[in-house]
Design a protein around this motif. Structure first.
Motif, PDB file in Angstrom:
ATOM      1  N   ARG A  33       0.853  -1.203  -0.012  1.00 34.83           N
ATOM      2  CA  ARG A  33      -0.029   0.044   0.023  1.00 34.83           C
ATOM      3  C   ARG A  33       0.724   1.461   0.057  1.00 34.83           C
ATOM      4  N   GLN A  39      -3.920   3.407  -5.027  1.00 35.62           N
ATOM      5  CA  GLN A  39      -4.093   2.059  -4.094  1.00 35.62           C
ATOM      6  C   GLN A  39      -4.040   0.949  -4.954  1.00 35.62           C
ATOM      7  N   ARG A  54      -9.618  -1.996  -1.654  1.00 33.46           N
ATOM      8  CA  ARG A  54      -9.258  -0.669  -1.451  1.00 33.46           C
ATOM      9  C   ARG A  54      -9.761  -0.137  -0.220  1.00 33.46           C
TER      10      ARG A  54
END
Length: 324
Positions: free
Chosen positions: A208, A217, A223
């Motif tokens: 991330r 992302q 997400r």
């Protein structure tokens, strides 16, 4: 006594589950064996690659993961609604990416017409495949079998590589989900395998962070959607920035050996899930020690037990102390 998997999973109560797999006899999965001097570090890549490949096929998303020296941590999201939406052909195509299927499913994809009797068997098979593509048990089975075969081949041996069952914990509310994800992402730092989140190789937090530097992302992980709203997309109900700040802060606390509370930890995510800084530190360092089985506040536990016809919630005392 171990609880049957079907009595641990209730998608009506939660779609988030924490799964742990341990090597048998605590053998080395990855890292360096200090007794033999042999390095198994390359096996980390096996686990992450297979994990991401399976997530592309299954109707299951990866929220967090950490590949340790003798075990793996996963936080998974089961998207059963997606499995229900897919048509028969899509289901068969997905399953054939995992296994060869049956003669009937192979003929179906080749465009051959099936008789009425064959269609009955075919429909039963597709129903089974649909259920499997939203099954944590099948996801973990195919992940662990593949890694075990590769490791046994490399070690020139046979037999079990993993313990017989993987551990599964239902994460019943936002507080449990946030605490568990942070616990998983901080595992390498807590085990002194890394000094920073950026150095925590083969973890979701490193993945991330790499994407966050580009303002993105990662597509291979579920997400973050930000604050919950009336029409909520399929995504983690937190803000990415707040989550990463909390992981960084607690990572520093763990490395410095601090156990007291830090007033500066009153970030939006902690306020939202209503966990005190002192309890957050304990949750993100001792999650699997204080919780056995489903994790969540009392009201979430009661609903979960009712759905599965279980008499007594687990972790009642610790849930009241740490998640209240």
């Amino acid at each position: 006594m171990a609880i049957a998997r079907k009595r641990q999973v209730s998608l009506a109560d939660t779609k988030y589950y924490h799964c742990i797999s341990r090597c048998v006899r605590r053998a080395f999965l990855c890292g360096e064996d200090h007794f033999t001097g042999q390095s198994y570090e390359h096996r980390r890549g096996w686990v992450e690659d297979k994990l991401i490949d399976l997530a592309k096929v299954f109707c299951i998303d990866v929220c967090a993961f950490a590949v340790m020296s003798n075990h793996t941590h996963l936080v998974l999201y089961v998207d059963d609604k997606k499995a229900d939406r897919l048509n028969d052909k899509a289901i068969v195509i997905r399953w054939h990416k995992l296994c060869k299927g049956t003669v009937l499913t192979q003929r179906y994809l080749q465009g051959e017409k099936l008789s009425k009797a064959e269609l009955l068997f075919f429909n039963q098979t597709v129903k089974q495949y649909r259920e499997r593509l939203a099954s944590i048990s099948w996801f973990m089975r195919l992940l662990n079998e593949d890694i075990a075969r590769q490791a046994n081949k490399e070690d020139n041996c046979t037999g079990r590589f993993w313990e017989g069952r993987f551990k599964s914990q239902a994460l019943l509310d936002e507080a449990a989900l946030a605490a568990c994800m942070a616990y998983v992402d901080l595992n390498p730092i807590r085990a002194k395998m890394a000094n920073t989140r950026e150095e925590s190789s083969y973890t979701s937090v490193q993945t991330r962070l790499e994407s966050a530097t580009e303002g993105k992302q990662p597509k291979k992980l579920l997400r973050f959607a930000g604050m919950p709203r009336q029409i909520m997309p399929k995504a983690l109900p937190f803000e990415l920035k707040s989550y990463l700040e909390l992981v960084e802060l607690k990572g520093r606390c763990i490395r410095e050996g601090k156990r007291g509370y830090i007033e500066s930890t009153h970030l939006p995510l902690l306020e939202r899930v209503n966990i005190s800084p002192e309890n957050w530190l304990k949750l993100t360092t001792q999650f699997t020690r204080v919780f056995h089985g489903a994790v969540g506040r009392t009201i979430s536990q009661e609903s979960y037990c009712e759905s599965l016809n279980r008499k007594r919630p687990s972790n009642v005392s610790n849930s009241e102390k740490l998640l209240a």
